[in-house]
Write an enzyme that holds these catalytic residues in place. Sequence first.
Site, mmCIF file in Angstrom:
data_model
loop_
_atom_site.group_PDB
_atom_site.id
_atom_site.type_symbol
_atom_site.label_atom_id
_atom_site.label_comp_id
_atom_site.label_asym_id
_atom_site.label_seq_id
_atom_site.Cartn_x
_atom_site.Cartn_y
_atom_site.Cartn_z
ATOM 1 N N ARG A 49 -27.493 28.700 -20.885
ATOM 2 C CA ARG A 49 -26.483 29.031 -21.633
ATOM 3 C C ARG A 49 -26.995 30.737 -22.125
ATOM 4 N NH1 ARG A 49 -27.208 26.188 -27.487
ATOM 5 N NH2 ARG A 49 -29.256 26.947 -27.583
ATOM 6 N N ASP A 105 -37.797 22.879 -23.228
ATOM 7 C CA ASP A 105 -38.836 23.508 -23.832
ATOM 8 C C ASP A 105 -39.700 22.307 -24.250
ATOM 9 O OD1 ASP A 105 -38.215 26.247 -23.657
ATOM 10 O OD2 ASP A 105 -37.477 26.234 -25.261
#
Length: 209
Positions: free
Chosen positions: A104, A203
């Site tokens: 993204r 993450d």
Amino acid sequence: MNKVTVVDHPLVQHKLTLMRDKNRSTKGFRQLLHEIGMLLCYEVTRDLPLEMTEIETPLQTMMAPQIGGKKLVFAPILRAGLGFVDGMLELVPSARVAHIGLYRDPATLTAVEYYFKAPEDVAERLVVIIDPMLATANSAIAAVDRLKERGVTNMRFVCLLAAPEGVAKFHAHHPEVGIWTASIDSHLNDHGYIVPGLGDAGDRMFGTK
């Protein structure tokens, strides 16, 4: 929302609550993603077609059901979608795996492709696209667009969390593709993150936050 299935099984909801906890370790988050992926896979494959085949039990010959047609394809959107793959393959070990590499753009939130690899006959198979988050839906839309370019017509999308904005945008582009999710959360914030959500799944899974 008639093409959206919210999987409300108690085990799914319990594991999702554990994953939302900001203090959950990377190892714990990854393990939970593996487990919940398996449970979501159970739901998204609930109506796979069956065909009868003749087998021989220790006592007699019988006709018994088995999954019919070509093996399905799991198509994780990299990188976070990989967290679902192993759990799903435990349930469907003969499935093929496609890889759709999208990231993204932080400025525009649009999806940028950097990798795509799928079976040659992917157009003849059911493809289950997997990504933990359906937020802006830009990556999910791009993944379906890419698969349609390869001739795929039978697709389902599985995610852990969805935002109402993402669901609406996804179905504005691909109304025929069903969504399976553990939760439809409140909204997206100004940075395109699902609220209350669980942060960035990639993450948290890989320990890169």
